[in-house]
Structures are given as structure tokens and as C-alpha cells.
Design a protein around this motif. Structure first.
Motif, mmCIF file in Angstrom:
data_model
loop_
_atom_site.group_PDB
_atom_site.id
_atom_site.type_symbol
_atom_site.label_atom_id
_atom_site.label_comp_id
_atom_site.label_asym_id
_atom_site.label_seq_id
_atom_site.Cartn_x
_atom_site.Cartn_y
_atom_site.Cartn_z
ATOM 1 N N SER A 19 -21.440 -11.980 59.071
ATOM 2 C CA SER A 19 -21.285 -10.868 58.124
ATOM 3 C C SER A 19 -19.822 -10.439 57.997
ATOM 4 O O SER A 19 -19.440 -9.816 56.992
ATOM 5 C CB SER A 19 -22.137 -9.675 58.552
ATOM 6 N N ILE A 20 -19.004 -10.755 58.995
ATOM 7 C CA ILE A 20 -17.594 -10.339 58.937
ATOM 8 C C ILE A 20 -16.710 -11.364 58.223
ATOM 9 O O ILE A 20 -15.530 -11.124 58.012
ATOM 10 C CB ILE A 20 -17.033 -10.073 60.347
ATOM 11 N N VAL A 21 -17.304 -12.487 57.821
ATOM 12 C CA VAL A 21 -16.541 -13.516 57.106
ATOM 13 C C VAL A 21 -16.345 -13.083 55.650
ATOM 14 O O VAL A 21 -17.304 -12.684 54.983
ATOM 15 C CB VAL A 21 -17.287 -14.868 57.141
ATOM 16 N N PRO A 22 -15.124 -13.109 55.131
ATOM 17 C CA PRO A 22 -14.883 -12.767 53.717
ATOM 18 C C PRO A 22 -15.716 -13.639 52.784
ATOM 19 O O PRO A 22 -16.091 -14.767 53.126
ATOM 20 C CB PRO A 22 -13.387 -13.046 53.543
ATOM 21 N N GLU A 23 -16.007 -13.111 51.600
ATOM 22 C CA GLU A 23 -16.861 -13.824 50.649
ATOM 23 C C GLU A 23 -16.210 -15.092 50.118
ATOM 24 O O GLU A 23 -16.908 -16.034 49.731
ATOM 25 C CB GLU A 23 -17.225 -12.904 49.477
ATOM 26 N N ALA A 24 -14.885 -15.130 50.096
ATOM 27 C CA ALA A 24 -14.212 -16.312 49.554
ATOM 28 C C ALA A 24 -12.790 -16.444 50.087
ATOM 29 O O ALA A 24 -12.160 -15.446 50.464
ATOM 30 C CB ALA A 24 -14.185 -16.249 48.031
ATOM 31 N N TYR A 25 -12.322 -17.681 50.140
ATOM 32 C CA TYR A 25 -10.918 -17.995 50.440
ATOM 33 C C TYR A 25 -10.417 -18.871 49.291
ATOM 34 O O TYR A 25 -11.015 -19.916 48.996
ATOM 35 C CB TYR A 25 -10.790 -18.753 51.758
ATOM 36 N N ILE A 26 -9.332 -18.458 48.668
ATOM 37 C CA ILE A 26 -8.789 -19.175 47.517
ATOM 38 C C ILE A 26 -7.569 -19.984 47.943
ATOM 39 O O ILE A 26 -6.695 -19.488 48.665
ATOM 40 C CB ILE A 26 -8.400 -18.186 46.402
ATOM 41 N N PHE A 27 -7.525 -21.236 47.493
ATOM 42 C CA PHE A 27 -6.404 -22.125 47.809
ATOM 43 C C PHE A 27 -5.846 -22.719 46.518
ATOM 44 O O PHE A 27 -6.595 -22.997 45.582
ATOM 45 C CB PHE A 27 -6.857 -23.267 48.719
ATOM 46 N N SER A 28 -4.536 -22.943 46.496
ATOM 47 C CA SER A 28 -3.891 -23.500 45.303
ATOM 48 C C SER A 28 -3.075 -24.761 45.578
ATOM 49 O O SER A 28 -2.660 -25.435 44.638
ATOM 50 C CB SER A 28 -2.970 -22.455 44.663
ATOM 51 N N TRP A 29 -2.830 -25.057 46.869
ATOM 52 C CA TRP A 29 -1.988 -26.204 47.222
ATOM 53 C C TRP A 29 -2.648 -27.057 48.291
ATOM 54 O O TRP A 29 -3.387 -26.547 49.132
ATOM 55 C CB TRP A 29 -0.626 -25.733 47.730
ATOM 56 N N LYS A 30 -2.350 -28.344 48.241
ATOM 57 C CA LYS A 30 -2.830 -29.287 49.264
ATOM 58 C C LYS A 30 -1.631 -29.955 49.921
ATOM 59 O O LYS A 30 -0.750 -30.503 49.255
ATOM 60 C CB LYS A 30 -3.739 -30.351 48.655
ATOM 61 N N LEU B 289 2.766 -32.853 49.116
ATOM 62 C CA LEU B 289 2.507 -31.441 48.871
ATOM 63 C C LEU B 289 2.336 -31.299 47.363
ATOM 64 O O LEU B 289 3.276 -31.525 46.603
ATOM 65 C CB LEU B 289 3.670 -30.572 49.361
ATOM 66 N N GLU B 290 1.124 -30.955 46.937
ATOM 67 C CA GLU B 290 0.851 -30.883 45.505
ATOM 68 C C GLU B 290 -0.163 -29.792 45.199
ATOM 69 O O GLU B 290 -0.915 -29.347 46.071
ATOM 70 C CB GLU B 290 0.319 -32.234 45.016
ATOM 71 N N LYS B 291 -0.187 -29.371 43.952
ATOM 72 C CA LYS B 291 -1.122 -28.334 43.544
ATOM 73 C C LYS B 291 -2.550 -28.879 43.517
ATOM 74 O O LYS B 291 -2.790 -29.983 43.026
ATOM 75 C CB LYS B 291 -0.760 -27.795 42.163
ATOM 76 N N GLU B 292 -3.466 -28.109 44.053
ATOM 77 C CA GLU B 292 -4.888 -28.431 43.962
ATOM 78 C C GLU B 292 -5.687 -27.138 44.184
ATOM 79 O O GLU B 292 -5.600 -26.520 45.248
ATOM 80 C CB GLU B 292 -5.311 -29.466 45.007
ATOM 81 N N ALA B 293 -6.436 -26.730 43.180
ATOM 82 C CA ALA B 293 -7.213 -25.493 43.261
ATOM 83 C C ALA B 293 -8.537 -25.749 43.971
ATOM 84 O O ALA B 293 -9.250 -26.716 43.674
ATOM 85 C CB ALA B 293 -7.470 -24.947 41.859
#
Length: 232
Positions: A37-48, A217-221
Motif C-alpha cells: 500500500s505504500i508503493v506509489p501508483e506509478a514511476y515514470i521514466f524517459s531515458w534508458k 544512453l537514449e530516450k525511451e518512455a
């Protein structure tokens, strides 16, 4: 930044890269399991960030997922057809390990260790000397090089201040009160967010080497969505 703190951050980055290559460590997660229950609903990433890890004659690649200025990172691996992922959230002090695909995706949340504090304990009695190395270009980024040496270990690392993202936010709380002495100010300046692109550690007693090297190192959503997983 205190010299020992600098070395501890480097060892923390090194150990995270190496240990995550063998993740998810189910035994460790189970021992420190927390309520999901303490885990955030989402984690957003933009780079790999793709890292090559070489140790004891073996080579493997790991994919790190990064969001600019975020206090978390993700790591993906595929082992024997199983898609695995780990999210390390230093702000909430959580590690979330996942496995599976589609409707079979499962996850477990656990309290994360303080990587920098643990590394500082391991290096409390060690005295390092530092040497500036010639700059080099890696993946198009101008990198500074430093060699850190103690009685047992030599570590050579290259980092850049030109990359659009870094792992600096992960250890922000550990570095917030650190003081940079004049002798070390040329390496890490206040406000900079360096990204490690190469680390090689050599054990002086046996010559064994372990290395981490950024391949790309490149962009990846990508978005980690808590609702897509069944938590154990």
C-alpha cells in the motif's frame, strides 16, 4: 564533499550495478518485505541507460531506466525468457522487484538499504589517494577521469557533466550536507550532476577486475504502473 563520502557513493553505484545484474534477489526482498500500500501508483521514466557488466570472465548487460531529477531508477533484465524489473526508490526507501509478463506479472516491495551508509561502513578504515586522469570522450560526452587507490583496491572511473540525466538524485540526502575540500573541488562541484560512464575496479591481491561500462544512453518512455502487478 568528504573524500570518504565520494568514494562511498562510487562504491554504492558500483555495488548497485553489480548486484542488480543478479536481481531480483527474492531472499533479500522477503526478509525486508513491506505492505504494498505504500508503493506509489506509478514511476515514470524517459531515458534508458544500457550498462555492460564484466566480472570473473562473464559479461552481461543491464538496462537502467532514468527520469531526470527523480529520486528513483529502474532496471530491466530478461533471464531465460522471464522479464524482470527492479525499481529502487531512495525517497521512499523502497525496492520493488517484479517478474513475469502480461496477466502473470507479479511484484514484491521491500525496505531498501542505505547504500551509501553501508559503503561508508565498509570503507571507514580505508585511506584513498586520488589521481586525475586524461579526459576522454565516451558516447560523444566529454568525460573526466579519476583513479582512486587504497592498499587493496584501485578504481578508475570516468564521468560526464554533459549528459541530460544522472544518478545524482538517488543519493541527494547523503550528499546534501557533504563538504567539498579544496583539494577535491576540481572533481565534483556544487550543483553538478555527474553521470558515470565507466568504472573499473581491480583487486590488488589477485589482479581480478570488475567493470561497468555504459554502452548507450537514449530516450525511451516507460511507466511502471502498480495496478498492473499482483503483489506478493
Amino acid at each position: 564533499m568528504k573524500t570518504r563520502t565520494i568514494v562511498s557513493v562510487l562504491f554504492a553505484l558500483f555495488s548497485i550495478g553489480y548486484s542488480y545484474a543478479q536481481m531480483p534477489n527474492i531472499a533479500s526482498l522477503m526478509a525486508n518485505k513491506v505492505d504494498p500500500s505504500i508503493v506509489p501508483e506509478a514511476y515514470i521514466f524517459s531515458w534508458k541507460y544500457v550498462m555492460e557488466i564484466q566480472s570473473e570472465g562473464k559479461t552481461m548487460n543491464a538496462e537502467y531506466l532514468i527520469e531526470k531529477d527523480a529520486p528513483y531508477i529502474g532496471m530491466r533484465m530478461n533471464q531465460a525468457g522471464n522479464q524482470m524489473m527492479m525499481v529502487m526508490d531512495t525517497q521512499n526507501k523502497l525496492n520493488i522487484g517484479t517478474i513475469g509478463q502480461g496477466a502473470q506479472k507479479m511484484a514484491m516491495a521491500a525496505k531498501s538499504p542505505d547504500y551509501v551508509a553501508d559503503a561508508e561502513k565498509q570503507n571507514a578504515d580505508k585511506k584513498y589517494t586520488f589521481k586525475t586522469l586524461p579526459e576522454k570522450t565516451i558516447l560523444g560526452y566529454k568525460c573526466k577521469g579519476v583513479e582512486a587507490t587504497d592498499a587493496n583496491t584501485t578504481m578508475v572511473f570516468y564521468y560526464t557533466n554533459e549528459a541530460p540525466v544522472s544518478f545524482a538524485e538517488l543519493f541527494k540526502s547523503s550528499l546534501a550536507t557533504a563538504k567539498i575540500p579544496d583539494a577535491f573541488s576540481s572533481y565534483f562541484k556544487t550543483g553538478e550532476k555527474p553521470l558515470m560512464l565507466s568504472v573499473e575496479m581491480t583487486d590488488k591481491s589477485n589482479g581480478k577486475k570488475t567493470s561497468l561500462k555504459c554502452l548507450s544512453l537514449e530516450k525511451e518512455a516507460f511507466t511502471f504502473k502498480k495496478s498492473e502487478y499482483r503483489f506478493m
